[in-house]
Scaffold this motif. Structure first.
Motif, mmCIF file in Angstrom:
data_model
loop_
_atom_site.group_PDB
_atom_site.id
_atom_site.type_symbol
_atom_site.label_atom_id
_atom_site.label_comp_id
_atom_site.label_asym_id
_atom_site.label_seq_id
_atom_site.Cartn_x
_atom_site.Cartn_y
_atom_site.Cartn_z
ATOM 1 N N LEU A 260 11.476 -25.405 -15.844
ATOM 2 C CA LEU A 260 11.267 -25.323 -17.134
ATOM 3 C C LEU A 260 11.465 -27.138 -17.707
ATOM 4 O O LEU A 260 10.924 -26.910 -18.449
ATOM 5 C CB LEU A 260 12.698 -25.511 -17.602
ATOM 6 N N ARG A 261 12.319 -27.801 -16.432
ATOM 7 C CA ARG A 261 12.296 -29.150 -16.799
ATOM 8 C C ARG A 261 10.799 -30.363 -16.804
ATOM 9 O O ARG A 261 10.338 -30.557 -17.660
ATOM 10 C CB ARG A 261 13.337 -30.091 -15.915
ATOM 11 N N ALA A 262 9.723 -29.372 -16.230
ATOM 12 C CA ALA A 262 8.722 -29.392 -15.919
ATOM 13 C C ALA A 262 7.611 -29.221 -16.797
ATOM 14 O O ALA A 262 6.115 -29.458 -17.262
ATOM 15 C CB ALA A 262 8.089 -29.426 -14.815
ATOM 16 N N ALA A 263 7.307 -28.084 -17.742
ATOM 17 C CA ALA A 263 6.662 -27.424 -18.134
ATOM 18 C C ALA A 263 6.483 -28.077 -20.372
ATOM 19 O O ALA A 263 7.282 -28.960 -19.865
ATOM 20 C CB ALA A 263 7.433 -26.032 -18.516
ATOM 21 N N HIS A 264 5.339 -27.975 -19.965
ATOM 22 C CA HIS A 264 4.775 -28.493 -21.137
ATOM 23 C C HIS A 264 4.705 -27.158 -22.440
ATOM 24 O O HIS A 264 4.962 -27.474 -23.459
ATOM 25 C CB HIS A 264 3.840 -29.293 -21.670
ATOM 26 N N LEU A 265 4.578 -26.217 -21.923
ATOM 27 C CA LEU A 265 4.560 -25.074 -22.393
ATOM 28 C C LEU A 265 5.073 -23.877 -21.538
ATOM 29 O O LEU A 265 4.397 -23.757 -20.469
ATOM 30 C CB LEU A 265 3.354 -24.213 -23.464
ATOM 31 N N VAL A 266 5.510 -22.828 -22.110
ATOM 32 C CA VAL A 266 6.192 -21.130 -21.201
ATOM 33 C C VAL A 266 5.435 -19.971 -21.848
ATOM 34 O O VAL A 266 5.643 -20.191 -23.342
ATOM 35 C CB VAL A 266 7.512 -21.219 -20.898
ATOM 36 N N ILE A 267 4.868 -19.173 -21.111
ATOM 37 C CA ILE A 267 4.093 -18.112 -21.802
ATOM 38 C C ILE A 267 5.307 -17.338 -21.006
ATOM 39 O O ILE A 267 5.783 -16.733 -19.885
ATOM 40 C CB ILE A 267 3.278 -18.063 -21.247
ATOM 41 N N THR A 268 6.148 -16.593 -21.967
ATOM 42 C CA THR A 268 6.650 -15.610 -21.438
ATOM 43 C C THR A 268 7.420 -14.541 -22.186
ATOM 44 O O THR A 268 7.129 -14.411 -23.441
ATOM 45 C CB THR A 268 8.497 -16.314 -21.458
ATOM 46 N N ARG A 269 8.507 -13.319 -22.161
ATOM 47 C CA ARG A 269 9.138 -12.466 -22.723
ATOM 48 C C ARG A 269 10.110 -13.060 -23.144
ATOM 49 O O ARG A 269 10.168 -14.495 -24.129
ATOM 50 C CB ARG A 269 9.751 -11.609 -21.683
ATOM 51 N N ALA A 270 10.879 -12.431 -24.564
ATOM 52 C CA ALA A 270 11.515 -13.119 -25.269
ATOM 53 C C ALA A 270 12.898 -12.862 -25.404
ATOM 54 O O ALA A 270 13.870 -12.479 -26.254
ATOM 55 C CB ALA A 270 11.235 -12.290 -27.254
ATOM 56 N N GLY A 271 13.925 -12.186 -24.001
ATOM 57 C CA GLY A 271 14.778 -11.543 -24.111
ATOM 58 C C GLY A 271 15.781 -13.517 -24.643
ATOM 59 O O GLY A 271 15.674 -14.543 -24.533
ATOM 60 N N ALA A 272 16.902 -12.900 -25.151
ATOM 61 C CA ALA A 272 17.629 -13.524 -25.316
ATOM 62 C C ALA A 272 18.025 -14.924 -24.145
ATOM 63 O O ALA A 272 18.736 -15.993 -24.920
ATOM 64 C CB ALA A 272 19.317 -12.608 -25.722
ATOM 65 N N THR A 273 18.604 -14.073 -23.018
ATOM 66 C CA THR A 273 18.652 -15.227 -21.919
ATOM 67 C C THR A 273 18.302 -16.224 -21.515
ATOM 68 O O THR A 273 17.886 -17.445 -21.467
ATOM 69 C CB THR A 273 19.667 -14.832 -20.772
ATOM 70 N N THR A 274 16.572 -15.750 -21.743
ATOM 71 C CA THR A 274 14.697 -16.802 -21.928
ATOM 72 C C THR A 274 15.217 -17.435 -22.711
ATOM 73 O O THR A 274 15.044 -18.818 -22.477
ATOM 74 C CB THR A 274 13.938 -15.392 -21.862
ATOM 75 N N ALA A 275 15.308 -16.863 -23.837
ATOM 76 C CA ALA A 275 15.334 -17.852 -25.463
ATOM 77 C C ALA A 275 16.296 -18.739 -25.072
ATOM 78 O O ALA A 275 16.172 -20.202 -25.339
ATOM 79 C CB ALA A 275 15.596 -16.807 -26.409
ATOM 80 N N ALA A 276 17.787 -18.290 -24.740
ATOM 81 C CA ALA A 276 18.790 -19.744 -24.686
ATOM 82 C C ALA A 276 18.613 -20.466 -23.608
ATOM 83 O O ALA A 276 18.666 -21.570 -24.248
ATOM 84 C CB ALA A 276 20.267 -18.979 -23.892
ATOM 85 N N ASP A 277 17.958 -20.336 -22.603
ATOM 86 C CA ASP A 277 16.996 -21.384 -21.286
ATOM 87 C C ASP A 277 16.456 -22.472 -22.225
ATOM 88 O O ASP A 277 16.507 -24.008 -21.667
ATOM 89 C CB ASP A 277 16.441 -20.343 -20.665
ATOM 90 N N LEU A 278 15.208 -21.890 -22.765
ATOM 91 C CA LEU A 278 14.206 -22.098 -23.241
ATOM 92 C C LEU A 278 14.990 -24.008 -24.923
ATOM 93 O O LEU A 278 14.815 -24.693 -24.386
ATOM 94 C CB LEU A 278 13.322 -21.577 -24.281
ATOM 95 N N LEU A 279 16.137 -23.106 -25.232
ATOM 96 C CA LEU A 279 16.632 -24.079 -26.099
ATOM 97 C C LEU A 279 16.963 -24.790 -25.641
ATOM 98 O O LEU A 279 17.497 -26.039 -26.295
ATOM 99 C CB LEU A 279 17.359 -23.389 -27.561
ATOM 100 N N THR A 280 17.534 -24.626 -24.808
ATOM 101 C CA THR A 280 19.159 -26.140 -23.567
ATOM 102 C C THR A 280 17.657 -26.563 -23.132
ATOM 103 O O THR A 280 18.595 -28.078 -23.560
ATOM 104 C CB THR A 280 19.417 -24.846 -22.927
#
Length: 368
Positions: A260-280
């Motif tokens: 995640l730290r290296a990513a410019h963009l993520v293609i992903t599902r939209a689960g709540a934990t995934t969302a929290a990881d992305l926002l953090t």
């Protein structure tokens, strides 16, 4: 206010998916750091997350969904009764003082056991709408913690007992926080494609041909990490490399924080934990909500909420065609502004102190 007791055990109950277990793990480790004894109740799927449970006392309980006909419901009721009795015995043995439930049907029996012992019950909701388990337990709860300012399904619950804490994330995600990677017209572009703990076959079917159709000047800059469990994974990686894309295709990534730290963009599902990881971490995403099953509405709401906020783009799976994804990726990768802007919005919405705030709430409840 008296200091919370370090002798009593705090119990946590979570379903068997990473979306339920990882927030429970994050709270458990924060409570352990503060000197509290903890125990996690989960089911056999949750027990497979060995790394998440390492060093945390836990008990695997029988679990079964209430879905199905009369026979299935009767079998589920018997399973819940067995799990409730097991959890109750364990709570008495450990002198549990409070239970925090994180949703999923396996969390139901421990919550019933806790209330039978007259213990305080804290529910945590990761999504924008209460899960079925949390909805059924809400009338027994002493407090509700939420990840978003507005959560559907909590109507009638005392607003004074609702606290927005955010969704706790794992230590590796917290450690990944940092500036968005530099992006110019000639720098490499890191794309991370993940489908959650269950992966997502559609990403392996649509994303590779969409990348192959991009303009050569974009393909030559791409570095792709694709989570995919299909037997043709090696062939997909070879196809991408043939056109100059640096590609890594694996069935599971256990170093998500670093990626995640290296990513410019993520293609992903939209689960709540995934969302929290992305926002953090502060990363933009193309969200493809799961199109069927019990998570359908939850993921759709999450994706639409985040897209409307400017964190990313919502593409329902039925609309995820090669042509549409190629056009969207071409637009995003040709701009040096759109992805950094979305990343800034994501970072502004992150709640890196969610585990600490939830632990604060637990300690306040222990002293009431």
């Amino acid at each position: 206010m008296p200091a919370p007791s370090r002798n009593a055990t705090i119990a946590l109950a979570a379903g068997g998916t990473g979306g339920h277990l990882f927030p429970a793990e994050a709270l458990a480790r924060e409570l352990q750091r503060r000197g509290h004894a903890v125990v996690i109740y989960t089911e056999r799927r949750g027990a497979q997350y060995v790394k998440a449970l390492e060093g945390i006392p836990h008990l695997v309980l029988p679990a079964r969904s209430l879905a199905g006909g009369l026979g299935g419901k009767l079998a589920a009721a018997f399973t819940i009764l067995r799990a409730t009795l097991q959890a109750r015995r364990d709570m008495k043995r450990r002198a549990v003082a409070l239970l925090a439930g994180f949703g999923g049907y396996p969390s139901f029996a421990p919550a019933v056991a806790a209330k039978s012992l007259q213990l305080p019950l804290l529910l945590h909701e990761q999504a924008t709408r209460l899960s079925m388990a949390n909805r059924r337990l809400l009338s027994y709860a002493d407090a509700l913690a939420t990840s978003f300012p507005h959560v559907a399904g909590a109507d009638g619950f005392d607003p004074a007992r609702i606290t927005e804490t955010g969704n706790p994330v794992r230590a590796e995600i917290l450690a990944a926080r940092g500036d968005y990677p530099a992006l110019s017209s000639d720098t490499p572009i890191d794309l991370l494609v993940v489908g959650g703990s269950q992966s997502a076959r559609v990403f392996g079917e649509v994303v590779p041909p969409a990348l192959l159709a991009l303009a050569p000047e974009i393909r030559s800059r791409l570095r792709v990490a694709l989570q995919y469990k299909g037997e043709d994974a090696d062939a997909i990686a070879a196809q991408l490399r043939e056109v100059g894309i640096v590609a890594e295709v694996r069935p599971f990534f256990d170093d998500m924080g670093m990626r995640l730290r290296a990513a410019h963009l993520v293609i992903t599902r939209a689960g709540a934990t995934t969302a929290a990881d992305l926002l953090t971490v502060g990363r933009p995403a193309i969200f493809v909500p799961i199109p069927h099953g019990g998570s359908r509405d939850e993921q759709r709401r999450n994706a639409e909420t985040l897209a409307e906020a400017g964190v990313g783009w919502c593409v329902p799976e039925p609309e995820l065609t090669v042509e549409k994804l190629t056009a969207l990726l071409g637009e995003l990768f040709s701009s040096t502004i759109k992805l950094p802007q979305a990343a800034a919005v994501a970072a502004s919405m992150g709640r890196p102190r969610a585990a600490a705030e939830l632990a604060d709430l637990v300690e306040r409840m222990l002293t009431e």
